[in-house]
Design an enzyme around this catalytic site. Structure first.
Site, PDB file in Angstrom:
ATOM      1  N   GLY A  47      27.494  -5.274 -32.155  1.00 57.50           N
ATOM      2  CA  GLY A  47      27.860  -5.175 -33.566  1.00 57.50           C
ATOM      3  C   GLY A  47      26.651  -5.322 -34.472  1.00 57.50           C
ATOM      4  O   GLY A  47      26.504  -4.591 -35.460  1.00 57.50           O
ATOM      5  N   GLU A  68      18.206 -12.912 -33.954  1.00 57.70           N
ATOM      6  CA  GLU A  68      18.626 -12.768 -32.543  1.00 57.70           C
ATOM      7  C   GLU A  68      17.570 -13.397 -31.640  1.00 57.70           C
ATOM      8  O   GLU A  68      16.432 -12.969 -31.636  1.00 57.70           O
ATOM      9  CB  GLU A  68      18.806 -11.276 -32.214  1.00 57.70           C
ATOM     10  CG  GLU A  68      18.952 -10.961 -30.722  1.00 57.70           C
ATOM     11  CD  GLU A  68      20.179 -11.594 -30.074  1.00 57.70           C
ATOM     12  OE1 GLU A  68      21.306 -11.287 -30.493  1.00 57.70           O
ATOM     13  OE2 GLU A  68      19.999 -12.435 -29.156  1.00 57.70           O
ATOM     14  N   GLN A  76      26.944  -4.486 -21.869  1.00 51.81           N
ATOM     15  CA  GLN A  76      27.769  -5.292 -20.965  1.00 51.81           C
ATOM     16  C   GLN A  76      28.853  -4.505 -20.205  1.00 51.81           C
ATOM     17  O   GLN A  76      29.177  -4.850 -19.079  1.00 51.81           O
ATOM     18  CB  GLN A  76      28.425  -6.445 -21.742  1.00 51.81           C
ATOM     19  CG  GLN A  76      27.424  -7.342 -22.448  1.00 51.81           C
ATOM     20  CD  GLN A  76      28.078  -8.238 -23.514  1.00 51.81           C
ATOM     21  OE1 GLN A  76      29.168  -8.741 -23.339  1.00 51.81           O
ATOM     22  NE2 GLN A  76      27.377  -8.428 -24.621  1.00 51.81           N
ATOM     23  N   VAL A 111      20.468 -19.003 -35.104  1.00 54.92           N
ATOM     24  CA  VAL A 111      20.920 -19.577 -36.363  1.00 54.92           C
ATOM     25  C   VAL A 111      21.645 -20.876 -36.023  1.00 54.92           C
ATOM     26  O   VAL A 111      22.394 -20.943 -35.042  1.00 54.92           O
ATOM     27  CB  VAL A 111      21.793 -18.574 -37.162  1.00 54.92           C
ATOM     28  CG1 VAL A 111      23.017 -18.166 -36.382  1.00 54.92           C
ATOM     29  CG2 VAL A 111      22.196 -19.168 -38.492  1.00 54.92           C
ATOM     30  N   CYS A 194      36.911  -7.718 -23.498  1.00 54.47           N
ATOM     31  CA  CYS A 194      37.349  -6.700 -22.554  1.00 54.47           C
ATOM     32  C   CYS A 194      38.351  -7.250 -21.543  1.00 54.47           C
ATOM     33  O   CYS A 194      38.029  -7.510 -20.388  1.00 54.47           O
ATOM     34  CB  CYS A 194      36.192  -6.049 -21.831  1.00 54.47           C
ATOM     35  SG  CYS A 194      36.695  -4.452 -21.168  1.00 54.47           S
ATOM     36  N   ASP A 329      33.302  -9.450 -31.499  1.00 56.12           N
ATOM     37  CA  ASP A 329      33.945 -10.495 -30.707  1.00 56.12           C
ATOM     38  C   ASP A 329      34.081 -11.828 -31.441  1.00 56.12           C
ATOM     39  O   ASP A 329      34.948 -12.634 -31.101  1.00 56.12           O
ATOM     40  CB  ASP A 329      33.147 -10.745 -29.415  1.00 56.12           C
ATOM     41  CG  ASP A 329      33.164  -9.562 -28.461  1.00 56.12           C
ATOM     42  OD1 ASP A 329      33.850  -8.555 -28.764  1.00 56.12           O
ATOM     43  OD2 ASP A 329      32.495  -9.635 -27.413  1.00 56.12           O
ATOM     44  N   LYS A 337      38.959  -7.499 -27.838  1.00 53.63           N
ATOM     45  CA  LYS A 337      37.525  -7.564 -28.162  1.00 53.63           C
ATOM     46  C   LYS A 337      36.726  -6.646 -27.243  1.00 53.63           C
ATOM     47  O   LYS A 337      36.497  -6.984 -26.081  1.00 53.63           O
ATOM     48  CB  LYS A 337      37.039  -9.007 -28.018  1.00 53.63           C
ATOM     49  CG  LYS A 337      37.723  -9.989 -28.967  1.00 53.63           C
ATOM     50  CD  LYS A 337      37.234 -11.397 -28.737  1.00 53.63           C
ATOM     51  CE  LYS A 337      37.989 -12.423 -29.573  1.00 53.63           C
ATOM     52  NZ  LYS A 337      37.914 -12.232 -31.024  1.00 53.63           N
ATOM     53  N   THR A 338      36.300  -5.490 -27.765  1.00 51.07           N
ATOM     54  CA  THR A 338      35.530  -4.539 -26.956  1.00 51.07           C
ATOM     55  C   THR A 338      34.447  -3.869 -27.792  1.00 51.07           C
ATOM     56  O   THR A 338      34.479  -3.907 -29.027  1.00 51.07           O
ATOM     57  CB  THR A 338      36.434  -3.402 -26.406  1.00 51.07           C
ATOM     58  OG1 THR A 338      36.921  -2.630 -27.523  1.00 51.07           O
ATOM     59  CG2 THR A 338      37.607  -3.920 -25.610  1.00 51.07           C
ATOM     60  N   ALA A 340      34.159  -0.695 -27.852  1.00 53.74           N
ATOM     61  CA  ALA A 340      34.848   0.455 -28.442  1.00 53.74           C
ATOM     62  C   ALA A 340      35.472   0.073 -29.785  1.00 53.74           C
ATOM     63  O   ALA A 340      35.450   0.854 -30.749  1.00 53.74           O
ATOM     64  CB  ALA A 340      35.919   0.966 -27.485  1.00 53.74           C
ATOM     65  N   CYS A 372      39.892   0.353 -23.574  1.00 55.59           N
ATOM     66  CA  CYS A 372      39.510  -0.341 -22.355  1.00 55.59           C
ATOM     67  C   CYS A 372      39.611   0.638 -21.206  1.00 55.59           C
ATOM     68  O   CYS A 372      40.708   1.012 -20.810  1.00 55.59           O
ATOM     69  CB  CYS A 372      40.469  -1.514 -22.145  1.00 55.59           C
ATOM     70  SG  CYS A 372      40.013  -2.534 -20.766  1.00 55.59           S
TER      71      CYS A 372
END
Ligand SMILES: Cc1cc2nc3c(=O)[nH]c(=O)nc-3n(C[C@H](O)[C@H](O)[C@H](O)COP(=O)(O)OP(=O)(O)OC[C@H]3O[C@@H](n4cnc5c(N)ncnc54)[C@H](O)[C@@H]3O)c2cc1C
Ligand SMILES: *[C@@H]1O[C@H](CO)[C@@H](O)[C@H](O)[C@H]1NC(C)=O
Ligand SMILES: *[C@@H]1O[C@H](CO)[C@@H](O)[C@H](O)[C@H]1NC(C)=O
Length: 443
Positions: A47, A68, A76, A111, A194, A329, A337-338, A340, A372
């Site tokens: 994301g 990050e 993943q 963070v 997923c 997510d 949560k994917t 896609a 999925c």
């Protein structure tokens, strides 16, 4: 406690050395005053990177930064195939530096605290960064430690997990070394990413043992905390057929609470009979760990009670802070949560933010689209696609409830390309336009 003290156990930021003297901290505080970005993105996963690419186009690279800590970005979804030996782990990894949109500032740090009332965040090394707009994309955390005996248990053979980069290759070894006995696959009693992955691994294992003549030695069990095999009836029905045909046992409402890896025993609780536990010997155990919101979001002003970022389900704008947004997510969007889902969300969020920047009301609405690819064999996939209402929302004008070879190639070959070159670059907003086109073409 200072933000640094609450930073948790993760890796420290490069500039901070243990025992850094107060001169260093003062220097940081001076520098911190200058740290401001128009758009600040927390998390450089699926994301975060796709939104930073989109925001770069909106406000210019110099006005966007991504926080990050990790040097490596992983695709993943490929891990399901890595564990089965169909892909190599390296194919799922790229240096973070390479996926970061050119010119966008990479703040290589964790963070530690969010302060949305002051429009700023604190990094783990006590540096403050302020923003005009904040996008939260911190993902979901894995909690192997919530199962007694883990993660130490992973040092023993016959146990693996495709959910972590540290254990995925071990899964493949355990699969190859399997001789006989119970092959147990688990599904935790928490939200997961997923939701199909815990069983994809099982179908691939079954296929592998069949191929290598060991199938009759394996008593395959899927012990799931859920009461159903999959949340969408159409696909659940298709999966139950496959499970019957392949002689797999499903035990519902069973939650893994302990692993005694030295004795190869797995302990489950029966969620319908509090206090009742069952112990099972295993020849191989695949663990899908409990998951939860990242630590930094628990009890944060941007989160709901459970710790997920509290956003509007249609616009992805924060319910309380209009200049804060969430994707992926780490949010409380009530969908599966994917990656896609993130594709579809990224297109909507891009529009939402552009309207907010113009002081207009967001209009584009997210319908909960998620997908999925249920890998059911080495060359077979049921491509589940659905929305908030758990109704199928299929891209192709064919019955996607059937196992298909074409969909396997979509999953193994097409989707990785689409991920690296489309989604992460901010050009792929999900299949909705294609769905319309393809279904029109048939009518
Ligand atoms: C085995 C497996 C199979 C899957 N299969 C599929 C599939 O077939 N199809 C599909 O669409 N999806 C699949 N997924 C799910 C998909 O990978 C995720 O939903 C997606 O990557 C989530 O993206 P995200 O941006 O929300 O989080 P992530 O990509 O996980 O990124 C979160 C980032 O935040 C960073 N971060 C965390 N804490 C901090 C902090 N305190 N400060 C700064 N940064 C922080 C992390 O380092 C990470 O880089 C699968 C996942 C797994 C594990
Ligand atoms: C904190 O980390 C950031 C990102 O790596 C860095 O830019 C900054 O200089 C660090 N500050 C201190 C005090 O170490
Ligand atoms: C199905 O699995 C069970 C348990 O492993 C086994 O006893 C049985 O013989 C299997 N049946 C078939 C048809 O393979």
């Amino acid at each position: 406690a200072s933000p640094a003290a609450r930073g948790g156990s993760g890796p420290r930021c490069p500039a901070l050395r243990p025992g850094a003297d107060s001169r260093g901290l003062h220097a940081a505080a001076r520098r911190a005053a200058k740290e401001h970005y128009e758009v600040l993105v927390l998390g450089g996963g699926t994301g975060g990177i796709s939104m930073s690419a989109r925001m770069k186009r909106r406000v210019g690279a110099a006005n966007v930064a991504v926080v990050e800590p990790s040097e490596t970005h992983y695709y993943q979804p490929l891990w399901t195939l890595v564990g089965a030996g169909a892909k190599r782990l390296a194919a799922s990894a790229r240096p973070t530096e390479q996926v970061m949109p050119q010119g966008v500032e990479w703040i290589k740090c964790r963070v530690a605290r969010l302060d949305p009332d002051k429009n700023c965040v604190w990094l783990e090394n006590n540096t403050k960064i302020s923003y005009k707009y904040l996008i939260i994309a911190l993902g979901i955390s894995l909690h192997y430690e919530k199962i007694k005996g883990l993660p130490e248990g992973f040092h023993h053979p016959k146990i693996g997990s495709n959910y972590s980069v540290h254990t995925v290759e071990k899964t493949w070894r355990a699969l190859q070394d399997f001789k006989e006995g119970n092959a147990i696959f688990t599904f935790p009693n928490t939200p997961v990413k997923c939701a199909g992955a815990p069983q994809k691994i099982m179908y691939l294992s079954e296929a592998y043992w069949r191929k290598t003549g060991k199938r009759s030695k394996a008593n395959i069990m899927f012990n799931t905390s859920l009461g159903v095999i999959f949340g969408v009836k159409k696909y659940a029905d298709a999966l139950l057929e496959i499970i019957k045909e392949r002689n797999i046992t499903v035990n519902y409402r069973r939650n893994l609470i302990e692993v005694r890896a030295d004795k190869q025993e797995a302990v489950f609780e029966n969620l319908d009979k509090p206090g009742v536990t069952e112990v099972h010997q295993y020849g191989i155990l695949h663990v899908t760990p409990p998951m939860g919101p990242p630590d930094v979001l628990i009890n944060s002003p941007v989160s709901d009670e459970a710790g997920w970022v509290d956003v509007d389900t249609q616009t992805l704008q924060h319910k309380k802070y209009p200049n804060v947004f969430g994707i992926g997510d780490c949010t409380n969007l009530p969908t599966s949560k994917t990656a896609a889902a993130i594709a579809a969300q990224s297109g909507v969020l891009d529009k939402t933010i552009s309207m907010v920047m113009k002081n207009q009301l967001p209009t584009k609405k997210y319908d909960g689209y998620t997908s999925c690819p249920l890998v059911t064999g080495y060359n077979k996939v049921i491509l589940a696609e659905f929305d908030y209402a758990a109704q199928p929302l299929e891209t192709f004008p064919i019955d996607q409830g059937k196992e298909r070879v074409t969909m396997y190639h979509m999953k193994a070959d097409v989707m990785p390309l689409l991920y690296w070159n489309g989604l992460l670059k901010g050009y792929w907003g999900g299949p909705a336009p294609f769905r319309k086109m393809m279904h029109l073409g048939l009518k």
